[in-house]
Design a protein around this motif. Sequence first.
Motif, PDB file in Angstrom:
ATOM      1  N   ALA A  81      42.779  90.311   8.476  1.00  9.88           N
ATOM      2  CA  ALA A  81      42.991  88.861   8.318  1.00  9.88           C
ATOM      3  C   ALA A  81      41.662  88.118   8.304  1.00  9.88           C
ATOM      4  O   ALA A  81      41.473  87.184   7.515  1.00  9.88           O
ATOM      5  N   SER A  82      40.736  88.534   9.149  1.00  7.68           N
ATOM      6  CA  SER A  82      39.416  87.910   9.173  1.00  7.68           C
ATOM      7  C   SER A  82      38.703  88.086   7.833  1.00  7.68           C
ATOM      8  O   SER A  82      38.133  87.133   7.289  1.00  7.68           O
ATOM      9  N   GLU A  83      38.758  89.284   7.300  1.00 12.30           N
ATOM     10  CA  GLU A  83      38.129  89.554   6.002  1.00 12.30           C
ATOM     11  C   GLU A  83      38.843  88.819   4.873  1.00 12.30           C
ATOM     12  O   GLU A  83      38.209  88.303   3.957  1.00 12.30           O
ATOM     13  N   GLU A  84      40.153  88.749   4.956  1.00 18.44           N
ATOM     14  CA  GLU A  84      40.949  88.051   3.937  1.00 18.44           C
ATOM     15  C   GLU A  84      40.617  86.557   3.920  1.00 18.44           C
ATOM     16  O   GLU A  84      40.558  85.943   2.862  1.00 18.44           O
ATOM     17  N   ALA A  85      40.405  85.971   5.102  1.00 21.16           N
ATOM     18  CA  ALA A  85      40.048  84.552   5.173  1.00 21.16           C
ATOM     19  C   ALA A  85      38.728  84.291   4.450  1.00 21.16           C
ATOM     20  O   ALA A  85      38.593  83.298   3.725  1.00 21.16           O
ATOM     21  N   VAL A  86      37.769  85.186   4.614  1.00 16.47           N
ATOM     22  CA  VAL A  86      36.473  85.020   3.951  1.00 16.47           C
ATOM     23  C   VAL A  86      36.622  85.196   2.445  1.00 16.47           C
ATOM     24  O   VAL A  86      36.119  84.398   1.661  1.00 16.47           O
ATOM     25  N   VAL A  87      37.337  86.247   2.025  1.00  9.74           N
ATOM     26  CA  VAL A  87      37.484  86.540   0.600  1.00  9.74           C
ATOM     27  C   VAL A  87      38.240  85.420  -0.115  1.00  9.74           C
ATOM     28  O   VAL A  87      37.848  84.989  -1.200  1.00  9.74           O
ATOM     29  N   PHE A 128      51.361  86.246  10.745  1.00 10.82           N
ATOM     30  CA  PHE A 128      50.153  85.665  10.198  1.00 10.82           C
ATOM     31  C   PHE A 128      50.488  84.429   9.384  1.00 10.82           C
ATOM     32  O   PHE A 128      51.503  84.388   8.692  1.00 10.82           O
ATOM     33  N   LEU A 129      49.623  83.414   9.509  1.00  8.67           N
ATOM     34  CA  LEU A 129      49.836  82.127   8.872  1.00  8.67           C
ATOM     35  C   LEU A 129      48.632  81.782   8.003  1.00  8.67           C
ATOM     36  O   LEU A 129      47.519  82.252   8.257  1.00  8.67           O
ATOM     37  N   VAL A 130      48.867  80.935   7.010  1.00  7.85           N
ATOM     38  CA  VAL A 130      47.798  80.427   6.151  1.00  7.85           C
ATOM     39  C   VAL A 130      47.889  78.908   6.152  1.00  7.85           C
ATOM     40  O   VAL A 130      48.991  78.340   6.162  1.00  7.85           O
ATOM     41  N   LEU A 131      46.733  78.251   6.190  1.00  9.41           N
ATOM     42  CA  LEU A 131      46.694  76.797   6.149  1.00  9.41           C
ATOM     43  C   LEU A 131      46.835  76.357   4.702  1.00  9.41           C
ATOM     44  O   LEU A 131      46.016  76.667   3.852  1.00  9.41           O
ATOM     45  N   ASP A 164      52.636  89.209   0.780  1.00 15.26           N
ATOM     46  CA  ASP A 164      52.439  90.650   0.887  1.00 15.26           C
ATOM     47  C   ASP A 164      53.129  91.155   2.146  1.00 15.26           C
ATOM     48  O   ASP A 164      53.105  90.502   3.187  1.00 15.26           O
ATOM     49  N   ASP A 165      53.713  92.341   2.076  1.00 16.14           N
ATOM     50  CA  ASP A 165      54.423  92.931   3.209  1.00 16.14           C
ATOM     51  C   ASP A 165      53.491  93.219   4.382  1.00 16.14           C
ATOM     52  O   ASP A 165      53.939  93.319   5.520  1.00 16.14           O
ATOM     53  N   ILE A 166      52.212  93.331   4.135  1.00 19.15           N
ATOM     54  CA  ILE A 166      51.246  93.578   5.211  1.00 19.15           C
ATOM     55  C   ILE A 166      51.316  92.476   6.256  1.00 19.15           C
ATOM     56  O   ILE A 166      51.173  92.720   7.448  1.00 19.15           O
ATOM     57  N   TRP A 167      51.561  91.258   5.817  1.00 23.05           N
ATOM     58  CA  TRP A 167      51.508  90.098   6.705  1.00 23.05           C
ATOM     59  C   TRP A 167      52.862  89.742   7.304  1.00 23.05           C
ATOM     60  O   TRP A 167      53.007  88.685   7.914  1.00 23.05           O
ATOM     61  N   ARG A 168      53.847  90.606   7.160  1.00 22.11           N
ATOM     62  CA  ARG A 168      55.187  90.297   7.687  1.00 22.11           C
ATOM     63  C   ARG A 168      55.153  90.158   9.219  1.00 22.11           C
ATOM     64  O   ARG A 168      54.251  90.646   9.880  1.00 22.11           O
ATOM     65  N   GLU A 169      56.151  89.489   9.739  1.00 26.47           N
ATOM     66  CA  GLU A 169      56.269  89.357  11.189  1.00 26.47           C
ATOM     67  C   GLU A 169      56.573  90.725  11.785  1.00 26.47           C
ATOM     68  O   GLU A 169      57.376  91.498  11.243  1.00 26.47           O
TER      69      GLU A 169
END
Length: 167
Positions: free
Chosen positions: A54-60, A76-79, A90-95
């Motif tokens: 998630a940290s890397e995804e935020a930067v990318v 995981f949430l997105v602003l 993406d299924d990676i970020w599912r609850e």
Amino acid sequence: MKLRPTGFTLLELLVVLVIVGITLSFVVLSLGLRSDRDILAEEARRIATLMQLASEEAVVQGRELAMQFDGTAYRFLVLDKDRWQAMTADDIWRERRLPAGLDAELVVEGRSQTSATASARLVYFYSSGEISPFQLSLQDSQRKYRHYVNGDAQGLIRHLEETDDAG
């Protein structure tokens, strides 16, 4: 008239026992009998890996992300336009729910996250690569094993296992 002996020979009995033994071995292996320690370690590694991702995804993506934690589950949430939205692309970020028998406590920026501050149970991942400092402790219900997932402001996320030298 000659009578045939009835019953099984020793060889027949041994063959049946070998077949039963092999079948039983496969059944035990397929059940996936894992200890509490293995389940705890696997979950701590999963959380640390997802948080690093998630940290890397935020930067990318150049977007602000967060992980919301309620003690038994995390997502995981997105602003998006000044509102936090669940990440569903993406299924990676599912609850995900924590496995039964695991206790967890999240401390963000030095403040323990209690039920009174449920809305503040967010770890932020900024597009600059920084994250809100946190410590997530996970332990089994018998309190024999403990793992930590720590993050500092510079974005370093580590998974640590507390070892019990007393045995």
